[in-house]
Design an enzyme around this catalytic site. Structure first.
Site, PDB file in Angstrom:
ATOM      1  N   LYS A 105       0.721  -1.242   0.166  1.00 31.52           N
ATOM      2  CA  LYS A 105      -0.014   0.084   0.003  1.00 31.52           C
ATOM      3  C   LYS A 105       0.769   1.116   0.213  1.00 31.52           C
ATOM      4  O   LYS A 105       0.434   2.222  -0.660  1.00 31.52           O
ATOM      5  CB  LYS A 105      -0.961  -0.020   1.364  1.00 31.52           C
ATOM      6  CG  LYS A 105      -1.903   1.024   1.195  1.00 31.52           C
ATOM      7  CD  LYS A 105      -2.652   1.288   0.009  1.00 31.52           C
ATOM      8  CE  LYS A 105      -3.904   2.524   0.073  1.00 31.52           C
ATOM      9  NZ  LYS A 105      -4.810   2.543   0.968  1.00 31.52           N
TER      10      LYS A 105
ATOM     11  N   LYS B 112      -0.085  11.469   6.226  1.00 31.20           N
ATOM     12  CA  LYS B 112       0.209  10.580   6.979  1.00 31.20           C
ATOM     13  C   LYS B 112       0.928   9.255   6.242  1.00 31.20           C
ATOM     14  O   LYS B 112       1.779   8.696   6.822  1.00 31.20           O
ATOM     15  CB  LYS B 112      -1.320   9.737   7.569  1.00 31.20           C
ATOM     16  CG  LYS B 112      -0.853   8.766   8.453  1.00 31.20           C
ATOM     17  CD  LYS B 112      -2.400   8.116   8.915  1.00 31.20           C
ATOM     18  CE  LYS B 112      -2.853   7.339   7.508  1.00 31.20           C
ATOM     19  NZ  LYS B 112      -4.012   6.483   7.709  1.00 31.20           N
TER      20      LYS B 112
END
Length: 306
Positions: A184, A252
């Site tokens: 990811k 993030k």
């Protein structure tokens, strides 16, 4: 349906915790496929629609503890927050005599941190942690067409892969816990980089009074075609960046990428430059805008040079 209203029926062997924009449609897909599902959300009213379809709504994580417990939460801190205390998952698993539960982390989290978390949970509690981040956005969650990147011990794969196939069309196992999160991270390198590159292209085109709708069509007809232009091209045309995946979440993810790269002794110069732009965007108070709003930050760079 609440646990009490389930008339003594034991909780389903599968539960899903976190009914946000991704979790709620994922829960609908699972419920339709399995015929039963226990759900929990901190804001209980978000489970009303699922309750009407027959889901069991737990009032605490303890009530939602199942043989396979899926979490769709922003970060690992929120997953950890479900574990301890009288109303936590650990108490629920113990209460039901589930000795080897599986805890699935669907959020985008640090590859380094989730691998450490998996080792800790197995060592201390006998819990198998599967990291299975998602790509495909809310549309993919709604349609059951997500890409799911799986990091897990081989022994638990038969317990989770059939579930994932109800929610996604591309389900791939990358390796042990942490491997899914690393995949990811690679995905997010491309997403953030493409969003930034498209922002620069659209800004340059606007500065020359080109028709952005026509440019979008032309780009989509060649090698520059991208899902960013397909799904979010109108943001640039309208200069409206109010909705979608927030810049705060993008940053993030970029910081997780930096952590993973440093752990492997790598330097990612393009990603570092993109990270700097998103830091500027958030410092300027635009963190809740869609990540395509980085266009505004790039535009400001030009204004400073006028």
């Amino acid at each position: 349906m609440t646990v009490a209203e389930a008339s003594g029926r034991s909780s389903a062997p599968v539960s899903l915790l976190g009914l946000g924009p991704m979790g709620e449609p994922m829960a609908r897909s699972l419920l339709a496929a399995l015929g039963e599902l226990t759900v929990w959300n901190r804001t209980a009213s978000k489970a009303d629609g699922l309750a009407a379809l027959g889901a069991v709504v737990a009032s605490t994580p303890r009530e939602a503890a199942a043989e396979v417990t899926l979490t769709v939460l922003p970060d690992l801190a929120q997953v950890r927050g479900l574990l301890d205390g009288a109303d936590g998952l650990l108490a629920g698993w113990a209460e039901r005599g589930i000795e080897h539960p599986v805890l699935v982390v669907h959020g985008t989290v640090s590859p380094v941190a989730v691998a450490d978390f998996a080792a800790e949970m197995m060592r201390l509690h006998g819990v198998s942690v599967v990291d299975a981040p998602l790509s495909g956005g809310t549309i993919g969650a709604r349609d059951g067409t997500l890409s799911i990147m799986v990091g897990a011990d081989q022994a638990v794969l038969p317990r989770v892969l059939p579930l994932f196939e109800h929610m996604g069309t591309t389900v791939r196992v990358l390796g042990p816990s942490g491997a899914g999160a690393l995949a990811k991270a690679c995905n997010q390198i491309v997403v953030a980089g493409v969003v930034t590159a498209v922002s620069e292209a659209m800004l340059l085109a606007r500065s020359a009074d080109l028709d952005l709708a026509v440019l979008r069509e032309l780009l989509q007809g060649g090698l520059a075609a991208t899902a960013v232009l397909q799904q979010k091209g109108q943001n640039f045309i309208d200069e409206d960046f109010a909705a979608g995946g927030s810049a705060t979440n993008q940053l993030k993810d970029l910081r997780f990428i930096d952590e993973a790269a440093r752990a492997r002794g790598l330097e990612l110069p393009v990603t570092s430059a993109v990270t700097g732009l998103f830091e500027e965007m958030i410092d300027s108070g635009r963190g809740e805008l869609d990540h395509t709003g980085v266009y505004l930050t790039i535009e400001e760079h030009g204004a400073k040079n006028d």
